[in-house]
Design an enzyme around this catalytic site. Structure first.
Site: not given
Ligand code: IPM
Ligand code: MG
Length: 355
Positions: A142, A188, A220, A244, A248
């Site tokens: 990032y 990785k 993975d 990230d 999710d």
């Molecule tokens: C998160 C989001 C952010 C990230 C985005 C909105 C920049 O997806 O907080 O997980 O990738 O960190």
């Molecule tokens: Mg995110």
């Protein structure tokens, strides 16, 4: 009477709606204790760009650093997607994290028994899941240089230094000591040099925590194992982009991304925010699930303000609300007794939290 200063960053999309509910619950719970809150609003994201031309006005940093904690909603939306990258809402958020030095992002994924049918996975797979994803937040791909873009080429660089890995590893082992004492570090290393350094340094640091069991997994495989057998995980330690993605994924074990809170902490101050985004498609309709933000407020009470009893009251209020069958639209198909709006959900939780 103690007054805590909280910076409120509502942001874009559903941000304002969900923050309003978290504030409602915070004020309700404070009424049972000897403290209250003073809120100061600050702008970030698309709304900040629209008003000031900058997705992260300097004032937002100042207000945040002068507070006891930051409660944050969500930012972004397609409206701002065509702006140059540095003007986009996401750039504001990344710069904010960096300036505040919040290098450790804690993302708990806990399956509520009450919502055992809400996950797309079978109940017997997810029953009792209690994972803490610890994501490094201000390094990795990032932020790495060089990065750039020409007409026909785009590039980013994944960089980690020893220092960056050491400090996040310490966080992970310390948190594991208060949990089931198992850290799985995700990388990785079979392909990336940066990951091999990550693995070597995490292994080194682990020697200082002999009571914690360390394992390593390729990202993975980890993505697969999370679906195959999520209960094998206690603390998952990983870098920025893998965290990230995996957080999710972990949220889906729990039924809705609208449930998961997070805390981003460093040396200076903590930022407490839901892991979901600004969901512009449902903004303003009163259907967003405020639980992730309310649970983030609970994490704030615990981690930033050491008000553990108040945090517990909020957690119990959320559980009770779910147990009684109140659901926002995202969870309406799952054992709902009553489908409620964002603000009704906030009021019910606030009411229980104040008891
Ligand atoms: C998160 C989001 C952010 C990230 C985005 C909105 C920049 O997806 O907080 O997980 O990738 O960190
Ligand atoms: Mg995110």
């Amino acid at each position: 009477m103690k007054t805590y200063k909280i910076a409120l960053i509502k942001g874009d999309g559903i941000g304002p709606e969900i923050i309003e509910e978290a504030v409602k619950v915070l004020d309700a719970v404070a009424s049972c204790f000897d403290f209250d809150f003073e809120y100061e609003e600050a702008l970030m994201g698309g709304c900040a760009y629209d008003i000031t031309g900058d997705p992260l006005p300097k004032e937002t940093i100042n207000i945040s650093l002068n507070s006891d904690a930051v409660l944050f909603g969500a930012i972004g939306g397609s409206k701002w997607d065509s702006l140059p990258r540095e003007k986009r809402p996401e750039s504001g958020l990344l710069k904010f994290r960096k300036e505040l030095g919040v290098y450790a992002n804690l993302r708990p994924a806990v399956v509520y028994d009450e919502l055992i049918n809400a996950s797309s996975l079978k109940p017997e797979i997810i029953m009792g899941v209690d994972i803490m994803v610890i994501r490094e937040l201000i390094g990795g791909i990032y932020f790495g240089e060089p990065k750039g873009r020409t007409e026909d080429k785009g590039w980013n660089t994944m960089v980690y230094t020893r220092m960056e890995i050491e400090r996040i590893a310490h966080q992970a082992f310390k948190i594991a000591q208060k949990r089931d004492k198992r850290v799985c570090s995700i990388d990785k290393a079979n392909v990336l040099d940066v990951s091999q350094l990550w693995r070597d340094v995490v292994t080194e640091i682990s020697k200082q925590y002999p009571d914690v069991e360390l394992s390593h997994m390729y990202v993975d495989n980890a993505a697969m194992q999370l679906i195959l057998n999520p209960r094998q995980f206690d603390v998952m330690l990983t870098g920025n982009i893998f965290g990230d993605i995996l957080s999710d994924e972990a949220s889906m074990l729990c039924g809705s991304i609208g449930l998961l809170p997070s805390a981003s902490v460093g040396e200076k101050i903590g930022v407490y925010e839901p892991i979901h985004g600004s969901a512009p498609d449902i903004a303003g309709q009163g259907i967003a699930n405020p639980i992730a933000t309310i649970a983030s407020a609970s994490m704030m009470l615990k981690h930033a303000l050491s008000e553990n009893a108040a945090a517990k009251k909020i957690d119990n209020a959320i559980k009770r609300t779910l147990k009684e069958g109140y659901r926002t639209k995202d969870l309406a198909q799952y054992d709902a007794k009553e489908v409620c709006s964002t603000s009704e959900m906030g009021s019910i939780i606030a009411n229980y939290a104040a008891k």
